[in-house]
Structure formats: C-alpha cells, structure tokens
Write an enzyme that holds these catalytic residues in place. Structure first.
Site, PDB file in Angstrom:
ATOM      1  N   SER A 182      12.224   5.452  -2.646  1.00 51.78           N
ATOM      2  CA  SER A 182      12.511   4.021  -2.716  1.00 51.78           C
ATOM      3  C   SER A 182      13.833   3.685  -3.371  1.00 51.78           C
ATOM      4  CB  SER A 182      11.384   3.304  -3.467  1.00 51.78           C
ATOM      5  OG  SER A 182      11.244   3.810  -4.785  1.00 51.78           O
ATOM      6  N   HIS A 210       7.574   3.171   1.958  1.00 50.55           N
ATOM      7  CA  HIS A 210       8.879   2.770   2.479  1.00 50.55           C
ATOM      8  C   HIS A 210       9.205   3.457   3.808  1.00 50.55           C
ATOM      9  CE1 HIS A 210      10.126   0.588  -1.192  1.00 50.55           C
ATOM     10  NE2 HIS A 210       9.331   1.459  -1.783  1.00 50.55           N
ATOM     11  N   LYS A 241       5.207  -4.378   2.282  1.00 47.39           N
ATOM     12  CA  LYS A 241       6.572  -4.151   2.755  1.00 47.39           C
ATOM     13  C   LYS A 241       6.647  -4.495   4.249  1.00 47.39           C
ATOM     14  CE  LYS A 241       7.304  -1.024  -1.065  1.00 47.39           C
ATOM     15  NZ  LYS A 241       6.075  -1.425  -1.773  1.00 47.39           N
TER      16      LYS A 241
END
Length: 392
Positions: A182, A210, A241
C-alpha cells in the site's frame, strides 16, 4: 504512576499543529470523488483508495438506498445469531465466483478480516511468516494468534527461505503477504513465494486490499495477475477500496472458510455488515464484472501520471500500479511539501515513521479511474511547482 501520564506527555501532534503542517483529519465536505471540497476549497483527490471511482456510481448508490429501505440501517447482531441477510450470502457467493474460489466469508471491516483469518488459522505450535512491509492489520492478526511470527525483509526471497527453514516439519506454517503493497505500490513476488511454500509445505495467504480492481484479469487481483489463483490458498480483501463500501472478506476452499466461520472470534463476536454496505459492495462487484474496461482505464491513467511526473523531474518511486510514491526523505520536508500541495489544491498522503524508515518518508499519491487527463495535467503542474521549492 497515573496511566494517563503518557497522554499528557504526548506533544508531537500539537507541535505539528503549531507549525501549520499537521496533516491529518482534513474534513471532506463533498463525496469521495476525483475533485472534492475539503475545508472550503477545491482539491484534486490524489490520496484516496477509491481506485475505480465507484463511490459515486449511480447503480452503486441506488443499491445502497434500496437496501436501506428494504432492510433498515443495521442487523444489530452477529452473523451467527440474527445478523445474516440474504444479501450477505449473495455477496459471498458472487465474490467467491469472481475470484475463482469455492467459498467466501465476509467481515465487518478489512482490518478485522486479517485479525479473524490469521488468528483462526494459526494456532499453538504453528508459524506465520510475514513480509516486513505487510499492513498493520496482518501484524495484529499474528499477535492475536497463538502461533509464532517470523518476518523477512521486504520481498527478500532468500530471507523468506531462511525463515521457512526454521519451521519444524511437525508445525503448520502460513506465509502472509500483501499483494500490492500500500505504501510503495509494488507487487509481491508471488511466484517465488508460492514456489517456496510448496517446497517447505507451507500455505500462502495474500492480502489483496490494494489488488482487487487494480490488477489481474478484470481486476481479480494479484493471484490472477500471476496466473496463480489455484496456488494461493487464502485471499483476503476489503470493500473500502475498489468496492466502494465498508467491510472485508476471505476466499478459499469450502473447508477452510467453514473452519474460519466457526473459529474466528472477530467474526463470531461482531455485528454483521450493515445492509447498505453489503448492497453497495455487491453492486460494485457486479459493475466491475460487467465493465472490466475501467480496470484498464485506471492502469492507463496511472501510466499517464507516471510519465508526466517523470517528464517534469518529480522523483517518483517506480511501480506499475495506481500507487505512485514520491520520496521526500525527512519527516519535516514531507510535512512541509504535503502542506504546500494541499494549499495549492492537491490532496496527497504523507507517509511517516513507523510506516517508513526515518530517512525514507514519502508522499503517497493514488489514482482513480474517474480522474481525467486534464485533472492530472493540472496536478502535474502543481507537483512540479511545489516540489521544486527548497526543503523546509
């Protein structure tokens, strides 16, 4: 000694506030989007994990509203008791199918997912081996487990093998790695990790918080990116996300998921994901499945930004993901530059110790598929101007 003495002695936050460079808790006044109003001023949002921009997607918003109307605001209980909705089961079924695994278990947050998965799977006498740059939730999951934690230097496969050699043949072993890291934006050396795991009889877990929606076929993440979906035993991810919601999940074979459901304390003793969160995550997942071109758009925009920054002499850290870090080295310089960018209309994330070494602080910039080349050009000019100034 009074327990709260440490609180009154803590002075760093007030020192930064006094210098005008305190970087946290800037208040949004609009939706999480490519452009936002933050503390009364327009800013280009380059500090979000909303990679596909689905927090403002009409069909995702509509799904959340309909779930509120149908199910109310919350479930008020654990999945074991009164907290399982048809929505939860639909979400788990479709996530497992999308990621080419047998089964899925959802958690109320991404952080809680790592706590719940690792602590359930790693017991007395077991070992868990971590990349040193793994997310904090992985470290806390290891601490919550009753196993022994070993670490290896970031993406150092020689060190990983040395740690694997320390594990007794009679012990179970789980290797845990971020898929996309990240802070640096780099991708785990998953083929090498899988090969070592098979050599030493270990299992592999990938935190793809991610990676989902970012890399792999149609945004299926790191295992898909390397063609290793059948070789990675457990994949964890989040809804906060690319899936534009809140929550987390584990996918694996049915036996492993069923074990986690019945042995994970963070899962058993937490209220379930609220209906609107489950519905928006499900709608976002369906949108990604139906529109894989947005993953390509995100990749293209990230490449455009990298090229633009390099052309203007901005010192970026190379990556192939929508996370583009910029070294600013010292804490003082990082905070100063972040403040200058913020005042000039670009929001980024300053990354400071303990997330980095004291001499490798950086500005973390991240990108969304809903940005435009025009907005990126504007941001590049601001970066070139504000980062060219001397250090604080």
């Amino acid at each position: 000694m009074d327990l709260f003495t440490k609180c009154s002695k803590y002075s760093l936050a007030n020192e930064l506030r006094a210098k005008g460079v305190y970087p946290y808790f800037h208040a949004l006044e609009t939706r999480q989007d490519a452009e936002v109003i933050m503390e009364g001023k327009r800013r280009i949002m380059l500090g979000s994990n909303n990679y596909l921009g689905l927090t403002t997607c009409p069909e995702v918003l509509e799904a959340g509203l309909e779930a509120l109307k149908q199910y109310g605001t919350g479930c008020s209980g654990s999945r074991f008791l009164n907290g399982t909705l048809k929505l939860h089961i639909e979400l788990e079924t479709e996530l497992a199918d999308f990621l080419h695994k047998e089964a899925c278990c959802t958690f109320s947050t991404g952080f809680q997912s790592n706590l719940g998965i690792i602590a359930a799977l790693v017991g007395h006498g077991d070992y868990v081996i971590c990349d040193k740059e793994n997310h904090a939730s992985i470290y806390d999951g290891c601490r919550l487990s009753y196993g022994r934690m070993l670490t290896y230097a970031h993406s150092n496969m020689e060190e990983l093998e040395i740690q694997l050699q320390k594990v007794p043949e009679s012990a179970g072993c789980l290797i845990v790695t971020d898929g996309v890291f990240s802070m640096g934006g780099d991708i785990a050396k998953l083929p090498e990790i899988v090969a070592l795991a098979r050599k030493y009889g270990a299992r592999v877990m990938v935190d793809d918080a991610h990676g989902l929606g970012v890399i792999g076929e149609g945004g299926r993440g790191t295992a898909s990116y390397f063609g290793l979906e059948n070789e990675v035993d457990v994949i964890m991810g989040t809804f906060s996300k690319s899936l534009a919601s809140l929550g987390g999940y584990a996918v694996a074979n049915e036996t492993v998921i069923d074990y986690i459901r019945h042995n994970s304390r963070p899962f058993i003793f937490s209220a379930s994901i609220p209906p609107a969160n489950a519905a928006t995550a499900l709608a976002a997942l369906r949108h990604i499945r139906n529109h894989p071109e947005i993953v390509k758009r995100l990749s293209d925009l990230s490449a455009y930004m990298r090229q633009g920054l390099k052309a203007r002499g901005v010192p970026i850290i190379e990556s192939t993901t929508p996370i583009i870090p910029i070294y600013t080295y010292t804490m003082e310089n990082t905070l100063y530059k972040a403040r200058r960018l913020y005042d000039a209309g670009v929001y980024v994330n300053p990354v400071l110790p303990p997330a980095t070494a004291s001499d490798k602080c950086l500005l973390r910039t991240s990108y969304m598929a809903t940005l435009t080349e025009a907005l990126l050009d504007e941001a590049i000019e601001i970066f070139a101007t504000e980062l060219a100034e001397g250090e604080a």
